[in-house]
Scaffold this motif. Structure first.
Motif, short mmCIF file in Angstrom:
data_model
loop_
_atom_site.label_atom_id
_atom_site.label_comp_id
_atom_site.label_asym_id
_atom_site.label_seq_id
_atom_site.Cartn_x
_atom_site.Cartn_y
_atom_site.Cartn_z
N LEU A 107 79.21 30.12 -28.02
CA LEU A 107 78.78 29.51 -26.76
C LEU A 107 79.98 29.21 -25.88
O LEU A 107 80.99 28.69 -26.36
N THR A 108 79.87 29.52 -24.60
CA THR A 108 80.98 29.30 -23.67
C THR A 108 81.30 27.81 -23.55
O THR A 108 82.47 27.40 -23.54
N LEU A 109 80.25 27.00 -23.43
CA LEU A 109 80.42 25.55 -23.34
C LEU A 109 79.75 24.87 -24.53
O LEU A 109 78.64 25.24 -24.91
N LYS A 110 80.44 23.90 -25.10
CA LYS A 110 79.84 23.14 -26.20
C LYS A 110 78.69 22.30 -25.65
O LYS A 110 78.84 21.63 -24.62
N PRO A 111 77.55 22.30 -26.30
CA PRO A 111 76.42 21.51 -25.80
C PRO A 111 76.67 20.01 -25.93
O PRO A 111 77.46 19.56 -26.77
N SER A 112 75.97 19.24 -25.11
CA SER A 112 76.01 17.78 -25.24
C SER A 112 75.16 17.32 -26.41
O SER A 112 75.46 16.33 -27.07
N VAL A 113 74.07 18.07 -26.64
CA VAL A 113 73.09 17.72 -27.68
C VAL A 113 72.63 18.99 -28.39
O VAL A 113 72.45 20.03 -27.74
N ILE A 114 72.46 18.90 -29.70
CA ILE A 114 71.82 19.97 -30.46
C ILE A 114 70.49 19.42 -30.98
O ILE A 114 70.44 18.34 -31.56
N TYR A 115 69.43 20.16 -30.75
CA TYR A 115 68.07 19.73 -31.08
C TYR A 115 67.49 20.73 -32.06
O TYR A 115 67.23 21.88 -31.71
N GLY A 116 67.32 20.32 -33.30
CA GLY A 116 66.74 21.20 -34.32
C GLY A 116 65.23 21.07 -34.34
O GLY A 116 64.72 19.97 -34.57
N HIS A 117 64.54 22.18 -34.08
CA HIS A 117 63.09 22.09 -34.13
C HIS A 117 62.66 22.33 -35.57
O HIS A 117 62.47 23.45 -36.01
N PHE A 118 62.53 21.23 -36.26
CA PHE A 118 62.25 21.08 -37.69
C PHE A 118 63.56 20.91 -38.45
O PHE A 118 64.65 21.16 -37.94
N TRP A 119 63.44 20.47 -39.67
CA TRP A 119 64.58 19.99 -40.44
C TRP A 119 65.61 21.06 -40.79
O TRP A 119 66.82 20.86 -40.63
N LYS A 120 65.15 22.19 -41.27
CA LYS A 120 66.11 23.20 -41.73
C LYS A 120 66.98 23.76 -40.61
O LYS A 120 68.20 23.94 -40.81
N PRO A 121 66.43 24.06 -39.43
CA PRO A 121 67.31 24.49 -38.33
C PRO A 121 68.35 23.43 -37.95
O PRO A 121 69.50 23.75 -37.64
N ALA A 129 77.92 20.57 -35.43
CA ALA A 129 77.74 19.34 -34.64
C ALA A 129 78.73 18.26 -35.07
O ALA A 129 79.36 17.61 -34.23
N LYS A 130 78.89 18.10 -36.35
CA LYS A 130 79.80 17.08 -36.87
C LYS A 130 81.25 17.39 -36.51
O LYS A 130 82.00 16.51 -36.08
N LYS A 131 81.65 18.64 -36.68
CA LYS A 131 83.02 19.05 -36.39
C LYS A 131 83.37 18.84 -34.93
O LYS A 131 84.50 18.46 -34.58
N ASN A 132 82.39 19.05 -34.03
CA ASN A 132 82.64 18.96 -32.60
C ASN A 132 82.12 17.67 -31.97
O ASN A 132 82.09 17.55 -30.75
N ASP A 133 81.70 16.73 -32.82
CA ASP A 133 81.22 15.42 -32.37
C ASP A 133 80.09 15.56 -31.34
O ASP A 133 80.12 14.97 -30.25
N ILE A 134 79.08 16.36 -31.70
CA ILE A 134 77.93 16.61 -30.83
C ILE A 134 76.71 15.88 -31.40
O ILE A 134 76.44 15.93 -32.60
N SER A 135 75.97 15.19 -30.55
CA SER A 135 74.78 14.47 -30.99
C SER A 135 73.75 15.45 -31.54
O SER A 135 73.47 16.48 -30.92
N LEU A 136 73.18 15.11 -32.70
CA LEU A 136 72.23 15.99 -33.37
C LEU A 136 70.88 15.28 -33.53
O LEU A 136 70.82 14.17 -34.06
N PHE A 137 69.82 15.95 -33.05
CA PHE A 137 68.46 15.42 -33.15
C PHE A 137 67.59 16.42 -33.90
O PHE A 137 67.89 17.62 -33.91
N VAL A 138 66.51 15.92 -34.48
CA VAL A 138 65.58 16.81 -35.17
C VAL A 138 64.15 16.43 -34.78
O VAL A 138 63.82 15.25 -34.63
N ALA A 139 63.31 17.46 -34.60
CA ALA A 139 61.87 17.24 -34.42
C ALA A 139 61.21 17.63 -35.74
O ALA A 139 61.42 18.73 -36.24
N THR A 140 60.47 16.70 -36.31
CA THR A 140 59.84 16.98 -37.60
C THR A 140 58.35 17.21 -37.38
O THR A 140 57.64 16.34 -36.88
#
Length: 275
Positions: A107-121, A129-140
């Protein structure tokens, strides 16, 4: 909500030929139309394409919303071999994770947020996300969670999550019982519809339009023709009733190898329709 860049990780994304995961597309489009810069990573299986003779989607494309906003869709190639494991190591997970992480790095630009649609993604995106200090959300979602918090890696993933969107209180309870998250990180947001597209209409006029009688009792089913959705159970129940005045409409399609198509008498319509 401008200047927010959200990358969605999903197991699929719809095309005209394969309109699966439309619910993810609707969410992404809604946010894009609010001014959020959206991108989607949805790996696609080479093996599924070969075995099922399905078209492969473009590796990259632009999805334009009805309001004219652009969404970047990445569908990197992966390999899936049923649930094959080597020394309890999931081959499918390895290739899926690799496709997700490889694309995130491009990705050219690092996202502000990563949103996993369900747990495994979401879990696949966790190291990036952890390495780049990006907020991580999940929809279950409403189906089985598919994860068990039984090792330190999953424990670290659960602690790193910034939020969990649950579609029901039952889903929230399951996530808490499995120690995948904590109460303060959860919000319950039930699935809903766009009332501008889906709303109650005059039943008599619609029956006349489609050529259905006014007297018949019509049962409508909407969903994939798979065991979990219950298409065949509805069909079997109607077959047991054996009443010629009870008719049915089945809107959906067979998904993959889980084939449970309805086959009762009195089906007025069976198949896929546009969203």
């Amino acid at each position: 909500m401008r200047n927010i860049d959200v990358t969605f990780i999903s197991n699929g994304y719809p095309t005209i030929r394969r309109p699966y995961f439309t619910f993810v597309d609707q969410l992404v489009c809604a946010l894009a139309d609010l001014g959020v810069k959206c991108s989607v990573i949805a790996p696609q299986s080479i093996t599924h394409s070969l075995i099922r003779r399905e078209w492969l989607n473009p590796l990259y494309r632009q999805r334009i919303t009805s309001a004219g906003n652009s969404i970047s869709v990445y569908q990197p190639l992966t390999i899936s071999i049923s649930n094959y494991k080597i020394l309890n190591f999931s081959v499918n997970k390895f290739f899926y994770d690799s496709a997700v992480r490889r694309t995130l790095k491009k990705l050219t630009l690092k996202p502000s947020v990563i949103y996993g649609h369900f747990w495994k993604p979401a879990l696949s995106a966790y190291p990036y996300a952890k390495k780049n200090d990006i907020s991580l959300f999940v929809a279950t979602g409403e189906s089985k969670i598919g994860l068990k918090n039984n090792n330190s890696y999953l424990d670290g993933f659960s602690k790193y999550l910034k939020g969990v969107i649950c579609v029901s209180s039952k889903n929230k309870k399951e996530s808490l019982d499995m120690k995948l998250t904590t109460e303060d990180k959860c919000i319950v947001l039930p699935n809903s519809i766009d009332s501008n597209k889906f709303y109650k209409k005059d039943k008599a006029l619609l029956r006349k339009k489609f050529g259905y009688t006014q007297e018949d009792f019509i049962v409508a089913f909407v969903g994939g023709f798979i065991h979990r959705k219950g298409s065949k159970r509805v069909s079997d129940a109607m077959a047991l009733l054996n009443d010629s005045e009870i008719k049915s409409i089945f809107i959906g399609d067979i998904l993959g190898d889980d084939r449970h198509p309805p086959d009762c008498n009195g089906i007025l319509f069976k198949g896929r329709v546009a969203h």
